[in-house]
Design a protein around this motif. Structure first.
Motif, PDB file in Angstrom:
ATOM      1  N   ARG A 201      -3.017  12.702   3.089  1.00 30.09           N
ATOM      2  CA  ARG A 201      -2.248  11.568   2.673  1.00 30.09           C
ATOM      3  C   ARG A 201      -1.321  11.022   3.595  1.00 30.09           C
ATOM      4  O   ARG A 201      -0.757  10.141   3.449  1.00 30.09           O
ATOM      5  CB  ARG A 201      -1.483  12.355   1.251  1.00 30.09           C
ATOM      6  CG  ARG A 201      -2.208  12.379   0.081  1.00 30.09           C
ATOM      7  CD  ARG A 201      -1.434  12.901  -1.010  1.00 30.09           C
ATOM      8  NE  ARG A 201      -0.248  12.164  -1.229  1.00 30.09           N
ATOM      9  CZ  ARG A 201       1.124  12.652  -1.580  1.00 30.09           C
ATOM     10  NH1 ARG A 201       1.306  13.617  -1.724  1.00 30.09           N
ATOM     11  NH2 ARG A 201       2.068  11.828  -1.558  1.00 30.09           N
ATOM     12  N   ILE A 202      -0.871  11.893   4.541  1.00 24.31           N
ATOM     13  CA  ILE A 202       0.091  11.322   5.623  1.00 24.31           C
ATOM     14  C   ILE A 202      -0.792  10.378   6.282  1.00 24.31           C
ATOM     15  O   ILE A 202      -0.179   9.335   6.845  1.00 24.31           O
ATOM     16  CB  ILE A 202       0.294  12.716   6.405  1.00 24.31           C
ATOM     17  CG1 ILE A 202       1.392  13.680   5.608  1.00 24.31           C
ATOM     18  CG2 ILE A 202       0.867  12.201   7.956  1.00 24.31           C
ATOM     19  CD1 ILE A 202       1.709  14.690   6.682  1.00 24.31           C
ATOM     20  N   CYS A 203      -2.145  10.322   6.525  1.00 19.88           N
ATOM     21  CA  CYS A 203      -2.902   9.749   7.428  1.00 19.88           C
ATOM     22  C   CYS A 203      -2.960   8.182   6.498  1.00 19.88           C
ATOM     23  O   CYS A 203      -2.652   7.080   7.108  1.00 19.88           O
ATOM     24  CB  CYS A 203      -4.160   9.922   7.749  1.00 19.88           C
ATOM     25  SG  CYS A 203      -4.196  11.218   8.753  1.00 19.88           S
ATOM     26  N   ARG A 204      -2.990   8.314   5.321  1.00 19.24           N
ATOM     27  CA  ARG A 204      -3.113   7.173   4.445  1.00 19.24           C
ATOM     28  C   ARG A 204      -1.625   6.313   4.278  1.00 19.24           C
ATOM     29  O   ARG A 204      -1.445   5.393   4.295  1.00 19.24           O
ATOM     30  CB  ARG A 204      -3.229   7.364   2.948  1.00 19.24           C
ATOM     31  CG  ARG A 204      -4.767   7.779   2.707  1.00 19.24           C
ATOM     32  CD  ARG A 204      -5.258   7.554   1.368  1.00 19.24           C
ATOM     33  NE  ARG A 204      -5.242   6.413   0.742  1.00 19.24           N
ATOM     34  CZ  ARG A 204      -5.221   6.327  -0.475  1.00 19.24           C
ATOM     35  NH1 ARG A 204      -4.988   7.308  -1.372  1.00 19.24           N
ATOM     36  NH2 ARG A 204      -4.923   5.031  -1.030  1.00 19.24           N
ATOM     37  N   VAL A 205      -0.557   7.510   4.389  1.00 20.99           N
ATOM     38  CA  VAL A 205       0.786   6.768   4.203  1.00 20.99           C
ATOM     39  C   VAL A 205       0.857   5.993   5.640  1.00 20.99           C
ATOM     40  O   VAL A 205       1.657   4.774   6.054  1.00 20.99           O
ATOM     41  CB  VAL A 205       1.974   7.657   4.162  1.00 20.99           C
ATOM     42  CG1 VAL A 205       3.308   7.314   4.593  1.00 20.99           C
ATOM     43  CG2 VAL A 205       1.793   8.327   2.842  1.00 20.99           C
ATOM     44  N   ALA A 206       0.316   6.611   6.911  1.00 24.06           N
ATOM     45  CA  ALA A 206       0.483   5.989   8.301  1.00 24.06           C
ATOM     46  C   ALA A 206       0.030   4.517   8.177  1.00 24.06           C
ATOM     47  O   ALA A 206       0.381   3.451   8.750  1.00 24.06           O
ATOM     48  CB  ALA A 206      -0.254   6.846   9.372  1.00 24.06           C
ATOM     49  N   ALA A 207      -1.155   4.597   7.565  1.00 27.09           N
ATOM     50  CA  ALA A 207      -1.710   3.195   7.391  1.00 27.09           C
ATOM     51  C   ALA A 207      -1.342   2.190   6.570  1.00 27.09           C
ATOM     52  O   ALA A 207      -0.930   1.063   7.074  1.00 27.09           O
ATOM     53  CB  ALA A 207      -3.327   3.479   6.834  1.00 27.09           C
ATOM     54  N   ARG A 208      -0.646   2.651   5.656  1.00 26.15           N
ATOM     55  CA  ARG A 208       0.216   1.853   4.776  1.00 26.15           C
ATOM     56  C   ARG A 208       1.321   1.308   5.547  1.00 26.15           C
ATOM     57  O   ARG A 208       1.974   0.160   5.522  1.00 26.15           O
ATOM     58  CB  ARG A 208       0.745   2.617   3.485  1.00 26.15           C
ATOM     59  CG  ARG A 208       1.669   2.137   2.642  1.00 26.15           C
ATOM     60  CD  ARG A 208       2.032   2.836   1.467  1.00 26.15           C
ATOM     61  NE  ARG A 208       3.325   2.342   0.820  1.00 26.15           N
ATOM     62  CZ  ARG A 208       3.461   2.737  -0.536  1.00 26.15           C
ATOM     63  NH1 ARG A 208       2.733   3.536  -1.080  1.00 26.15           N
ATOM     64  NH2 ARG A 208       4.600   2.262  -1.083  1.00 26.15           N
ATOM     65  N   ILE A 209       2.362   2.129   6.168  1.00 23.63           N
ATOM     66  CA  ILE A 209       3.235   1.831   6.799  1.00 23.63           C
ATOM     67  C   ILE A 209       2.985   0.702   8.230  1.00 23.63           C
ATOM     68  O   ILE A 209       3.725  -0.186   8.292  1.00 23.63           O
ATOM     69  CB  ILE A 209       3.973   2.993   7.394  1.00 23.63           C
ATOM     70  CG1 ILE A 209       4.647   4.057   6.362  1.00 23.63           C
ATOM     71  CG2 ILE A 209       5.474   2.572   8.603  1.00 23.63           C
ATOM     72  CD1 ILE A 209       5.175   5.272   6.913  1.00 23.63           C
ATOM     73  N   ALA A 210       1.553   1.009   8.862  1.00 24.85           N
ATOM     74  CA  ALA A 210       1.217   0.061   9.834  1.00 24.85           C
ATOM     75  C   ALA A 210       0.953  -1.259   9.045  1.00 24.85           C
ATOM     76  O   ALA A 210       1.425  -2.107   9.787  1.00 24.85           O
ATOM     77  CB  ALA A 210      -0.044   0.627  10.338  1.00 24.85           C
ATOM     78  N   ARG A 211       0.689  -1.421   7.970  1.00 28.04           N
ATOM     79  CA  ARG A 211       0.521  -2.686   7.278  1.00 28.04           C
ATOM     80  C   ARG A 211       1.812  -3.344   7.059  1.00 28.04           C
ATOM     81  O   ARG A 211       2.228  -4.374   7.338  1.00 28.04           O
ATOM     82  CB  ARG A 211      -0.146  -2.519   5.871  1.00 28.04           C
ATOM     83  CG  ARG A 211      -1.717  -2.357   6.163  1.00 28.04           C
ATOM     84  CD  ARG A 211      -2.611  -2.635   4.859  1.00 28.04           C
ATOM     85  NE  ARG A 211      -2.154  -1.579   3.595  1.00 28.04           N
ATOM     86  CZ  ARG A 211      -2.790  -0.469   3.604  1.00 28.04           C
ATOM     87  NH1 ARG A 211      -3.744  -0.099   4.508  1.00 28.04           N
ATOM     88  NH2 ARG A 211      -2.208   0.324   2.726  1.00 28.04           N
ATOM     89  N   GLN A 212       2.631  -2.442   6.487  1.00 27.89           N
ATOM     90  CA  GLN A 212       4.219  -3.012   6.160  1.00 27.89           C
ATOM     91  C   GLN A 212       4.892  -3.667   7.520  1.00 27.89           C
ATOM     92  O   GLN A 212       5.703  -4.209   7.380  1.00 27.89           O
ATOM     93  CB  GLN A 212       4.992  -1.618   5.914  1.00 27.89           C
ATOM     94  CG  GLN A 212       5.518  -1.556   4.455  1.00 27.89           C
ATOM     95  CD  GLN A 212       6.104  -0.180   4.312  1.00 27.89           C
ATOM     96  OE1 GLN A 212       5.443   0.502   3.300  1.00 27.89           O
ATOM     97  NE2 GLN A 212       7.095   0.211   4.617  1.00 27.89           N
ATOM     98  N   GLU A 213       4.659  -2.731   8.694  1.00 32.50           N
ATOM     99  CA  GLU A 213       5.287  -3.217   9.840  1.00 32.50           C
ATOM    100  C   GLU A 213       4.453  -4.234  10.772  1.00 32.50           C
ATOM    101  O   GLU A 213       4.833  -4.489  11.821  1.00 32.50           O
ATOM    102  CB  GLU A 213       5.210  -1.640  10.574  1.00 32.50           C
ATOM    103  CG  GLU A 213       6.473  -0.832  10.141  1.00 32.50           C
ATOM    104  CD  GLU A 213       7.674  -0.945  10.123  1.00 32.50           C
ATOM    105  OE1 GLU A 213       8.240  -1.688  11.172  1.00 32.50           O
ATOM    106  OE2 GLU A 213       8.544  -0.733   9.540  1.00 32.50           O
ATOM    107  N   SER A 214       3.542  -4.688  10.046  1.00 30.53           N
ATOM    108  CA  SER A 214       2.458  -5.701  10.733  1.00 30.53           C
ATOM    109  C   SER A 214       1.891  -5.222  12.084  1.00 30.53           C
ATOM    110  O   SER A 214       1.856  -6.049  12.769  1.00 30.53           O
ATOM    111  CB  SER A 214       3.349  -7.083  10.941  1.00 30.53           C
ATOM    112  OG  SER A 214       3.807  -7.437   9.759  1.00 30.53           O
TER     113      SER A 214
END
Ligand code: AMP
Length: 113
Positions: free
Chosen positions: A62-75
């Motif tokens: 889940r942490i890895c998925r959160v990382a990918a989500r934040i990466a999208r959020q941060e462009s």
């Protein structure tokens, strides 16, 4: 034993939180090494990556998925990013609470120093 990241989790120490759910928190690094530098932690106090066990399998995923989500959020999802875990003294782990560095926003060299 006191832990700075447990204090951030408890909101006793301020941090710029960018993501939070029941088990995971992410906040901006106080000493950023890249334009985007976010730390993602399990709320549960795990000392380091070498201390994870079978029951943490879903949490780490889940942490890895959160990382990918934040990466999208941060462009930075398209330009690229690094997810780094320093584990133990040779890797330079300074805080003994498992954390994943999400770094991006500039080009990075390899291998890391
Ligand atoms: P490491 O060397 O992998 O243990 O990384 C620890 C990271 O925690 C470093 O990048 C520090 O800048 C960061 N750090 C330490 N204290 C704080 C804090 N209070 N708020 C945000 N980041 C912190």
């Amino acid at each position: 034993m006191s832990c700075i990241f447990c204090d951030i989790r408890e909101k006793k120490v301020p941090a710029e939180i960018v993501y939070e759910d029941e088990d995971i928190m992410a906040f901006r690094d106080a000493d950023p090494r890249a334009p985007v530098h976010i730390l993602i932690i399990p709320k549960k106090h795990i000392l380091s990556l070498s201390e994870i066990d079978e029951e943490d399998r879903e949490l780490i995923g889940r942490i890895c998925r959160v990382a990918a989500r934040i990466a999208r959020q941060e462009s930075i999802a398209r330009s690229g990013f690094r997810l780094v875990v320093n584990s133990g003294p040779d890797a330079g782990q300074a805080v003994d609470h498992l954390h994943f560095h999400l770094l991006g926003g500039r080009s990075m060299s390899w291998p890391p120093g």
